[in-house]
Design a protein around this motif. Structure first.
Motif, PDB file in Angstrom:
ATOM      1  N   GLU A 289       0.797  -1.127  -0.102  1.00  0.00           N
ATOM      2  CA  GLU A 289      -0.091   0.039  -0.119  1.00  0.00           C
ATOM      3  C   GLU A 289       0.961   1.056  -0.028  1.00  0.00           C
ATOM      4  N   GLU A 290       1.851   1.211   0.744  1.00  0.00           N
ATOM      5  CA  GLU A 290       2.897   2.553   0.782  1.00  0.00           C
ATOM      6  C   GLU A 290       3.509   2.679  -0.701  1.00  0.00           C
ATOM      7  N   THR A 291       3.871   1.612  -1.273  1.00  0.00           N
ATOM      8  CA  THR A 291       4.749   1.757  -2.522  1.00  0.00           C
ATOM      9  C   THR A 291       3.775   2.087  -3.400  1.00  0.00           C
ATOM     10  N   LEU A 292       2.601   1.683  -3.669  1.00  0.00           N
ATOM     11  CA  LEU A 292       1.389   1.901  -4.539  1.00  0.00           C
ATOM     12  C   LEU A 292       0.898   3.593  -4.339  1.00  0.00           C
ATOM     13  N   ARG A 293       0.737   3.903  -2.925  1.00  0.00           N
ATOM     14  CA  ARG A 293       0.316   5.118  -2.666  1.00  0.00           C
ATOM     15  C   ARG A 293       1.555   6.232  -3.282  1.00  0.00           C
ATOM     16  N   ASP A 294       2.735   5.893  -2.801  1.00  0.00           N
ATOM     17  CA  ASP A 294       4.010   6.784  -3.229  1.00  0.00           C
ATOM     18  C   ASP A 294       4.045   6.831  -4.659  1.00  0.00           C
ATOM     19  N   VAL A 295       3.826   5.767  -5.093  1.00  0.00           N
ATOM     20  CA  VAL A 295       4.182   5.921  -6.819  1.00  0.00           C
ATOM     21  C   VAL A 295       2.783   6.500  -7.599  1.00  0.00           C
ATOM     22  N   LEU A 296       1.744   6.490  -7.009  1.00  0.00           N
ATOM     23  CA  LEU A 296       0.521   7.275  -7.358  1.00  0.00           C
ATOM     24  C   LEU A 296       1.149   8.738  -7.285  1.00  0.00           C
ATOM     25  N   ALA A 297       1.438   9.410  -6.040  1.00  0.00           N
ATOM     26  CA  ALA A 297       1.905  10.620  -6.089  1.00  0.00           C
ATOM     27  C   ALA A 297       2.844  10.917  -7.162  1.00  0.00           C
ATOM     28  N   TRP A 298       3.706  10.182  -7.355  1.00  0.00           N
ATOM     29  CA  TRP A 298       4.759  10.487  -8.323  1.00  0.00           C
ATOM     30  C   TRP A 298       4.068  10.449  -9.728  1.00  0.00           C
ATOM     31  N   GLU A 299       3.321   9.505 -10.190  1.00  0.00           N
ATOM     32  CA  GLU A 299       2.502   9.527 -11.537  1.00  0.00           C
ATOM     33  C   GLU A 299       1.959  10.904 -11.615  1.00  0.00           C
ATOM     34  N   GLU A 300       1.205  11.391 -10.530  1.00  0.00           N
ATOM     35  CA  GLU A 300       0.312  12.661 -10.759  1.00  0.00           C
ATOM     36  C   GLU A 300       1.127  13.894 -10.986  1.00  0.00           C
ATOM     37  N   ALA A 301       2.552  13.639 -10.478  1.00  0.00           N
ATOM     38  CA  ALA A 301       3.229  14.840 -11.110  1.00  0.00           C
ATOM     39  C   ALA A 301       3.795  14.609 -12.476  1.00  0.00           C
ATOM     40  N   GLN A 302       3.601  13.764 -13.195  1.00  0.00           N
ATOM     41  CA  GLN A 302       4.228  13.357 -14.461  1.00  0.00           C
ATOM     42  C   GLN A 302       3.489  14.285 -15.500  1.00  0.00           C
ATOM     43  N   PRO A 303       4.035  14.677 -16.467  1.00  0.00           N
ATOM     44  CA  PRO A 303       3.675  15.277 -17.658  1.00  0.00           C
ATOM     45  C   PRO A 303       2.479  14.596 -18.476  1.00  0.00           C
ATOM     46  N   ALA A 304       2.644  13.472 -18.631  1.00  0.00           N
ATOM     47  CA  ALA A 304       1.759  12.511 -19.391  1.00  0.00           C
ATOM     48  C   ALA A 304       1.670  10.918 -18.953  1.00  0.00           C
ATOM     49  N   GLN A 305       0.459  10.468 -19.109  1.00  0.00           N
ATOM     50  CA  GLN A 305       0.108   9.050 -18.439  1.00  0.00           C
ATOM     51  C   GLN A 305      -0.753   8.557 -19.558  1.00  0.00           C
ATOM     52  N   PRO A 306      -0.923   7.355 -19.659  1.00  0.00           N
ATOM     53  CA  PRO A 306       0.012   6.528 -19.115  1.00  0.00           C
ATOM     54  C   PRO A 306       1.464   6.513 -19.892  1.00  0.00           C
ATOM     55  N   HIS A 307       2.559   6.200 -19.294  1.00  0.00           N
ATOM     56  CA  HIS A 307       3.773   6.207 -19.899  1.00  0.00           C
ATOM     57  C   HIS A 307       4.404   4.983 -19.596  1.00  0.00           C
ATOM     58  N   GLY A 308       5.032   4.504 -20.733  1.00  0.00           N
ATOM     59  CA  GLY A 308       5.781   3.270 -20.698  1.00  0.00           C
ATOM     60  C   GLY A 308       4.764   1.976 -20.870  1.00  0.00           C
TER      61      GLY A 308
END
Length: 326
Positions: A289-308
């Motif tokens: 849960e901690e990993t996915l919560r933190d990666v979601l916060a990081w994703e929200e700051a990216q310029p485009a999704q989905p990426h990769g």
């Protein structure tokens, strides 16, 4: 300790350097400098490992060298040139000859590093086997080989760990498309946990070969956790695995994919490695849960999704329409 990180400007190398600096070590990062800046507190040395004299700027005795390279020539050059008390190589689970059988140990057969391969994934694995042999051949018991599984968390530009929490947070319509494969295995290790373990192993002088993998988690539980951290309360549409293949939806990673999903019988062991040897050597995992919560916060700051990896909004809507019509 004096720790040399070979790399240190891309995601995992920078995370390792930051962990070592945070634990009070003197850290130097040797890299071309094309992937970004080094971690705060680390000293950069700009060098190209393909050029003669690449290691001239990092002479002297090192308490530990940590290498994330995948190229055989880079690792062979480093072990020949460097003076280090111990050498830690981040390898990969792709080195195993049998990725189909779950729960094999580190003693399972490896790919032949000298055999040709047209498959990029297999060629990557063969190259890492050669890297491992170069390190162990020079350092013996002073070498640590960390065969990492799927690495995730904030900074994961592959999209594999970030797609699901991001998709549940941003559904393309009334429902989120998921594979009907709840019992399939997933196995994610947070880059920060891997980095912390590697630095502690350097401090303790731990040597040996380890499958540095995350806890084995059913895919259904992984997706439920991603849904939880995203606060998703909408519908979830389950699509049969054979039907998804007919719609040209890829497994695991890449464009037009449903990440982490592995239906291919030939790869059922890749997300289900044993991992007990690394845990016994001190590898500790934070909650998923901690990993996915933190990666979601990081994703929200990216310029485009989905990426990769993953489905675009349009792709998901089209596939959901086809599923509703079946």
């Amino acid at each position: 300790m004096r720790i040399l990180v070979l790399g240190g400007t891309a995601w995992l190398g920078r995370t390792i350097a930051a962990e070592a600096v945070g634990r009070g070590h003197e850290v130097v990062c040797l890299a071309r400098g094309e992937s970004g800046a080094v971690a705060r507190g680390a000293r950069p040395v700009v060098a190209d490992r393909d050029r003669p004299g690449a290691y001239d700027g990092v002479g002297g005795r090192w308490d530990a060298a940590v290498d994330v390279a995948r190229e055989r020539r880079h690792v062979e050059g480093a072990v020949a040139a460097l003076d280090a008390a111990r050498y830690l190589l981040v390898s990969t689970g792709n080195v195993y000859a049998d990725p189909s059988t779950p729960h094999l140990s580190e003693d399972a057969a490896l790919l032949d590093p000298d055999a040709p391969s047209a498959d990029p994934g297999e060629a990557y694995g063969r190259g890492k086997v050669a890297c491992e042999r170069a390190v162990v051949g020079r350092y013996g018991a002073r070498a640590l080989i960390a065969r990492a599984g799927l690495i995730g968390g904030p900074g994961d530009a592959s999209g594999r760990s970030g797609y699901w929490p991001w998709r549940f947070a941003h559904p393309s319509g009334d429902a989120v498309l998921v594979p009907d494969a709840a019992a399939r295995a997933s196995q994610l290790i947070d880059a920060r946990d891997l980095a912390a373990w590697l630095v502690r192993c350097a401090e303790d002088g731990t040597g040996g070969t380890f499958d540095a993998v995350g806890p084995e988690t059913p895919l259904g539980d992984h997706l439920a956790t991603a849904r939880l951290v995203a606060g998703h309360a909408g519908e979830v549409e389950l699509a049969p695995e054979p039907w998804l293949a007919e719609q040209r939806v890829a497994e695991w990673a890449g464009p037009r994919s449903l990440p982490l999903w592995l239906a291919d019988p030939g790869w059922q062991g890749f997300a289900a490695r044993d991992g007990s040897r690394a845990r016994a050597a001190g590898l500790v995992h934070r909650p998923l849960e901690e990993t996915l919560r933190d990666v979601l916060a990081w994703e929200e700051a990216q310029p485009a999704q989905p990426h990769g990896a993953g489905l675009t909004d349009g792709e998901e809507r089209d596939i959901l329409r086809l599923l509703a019509a079946t």
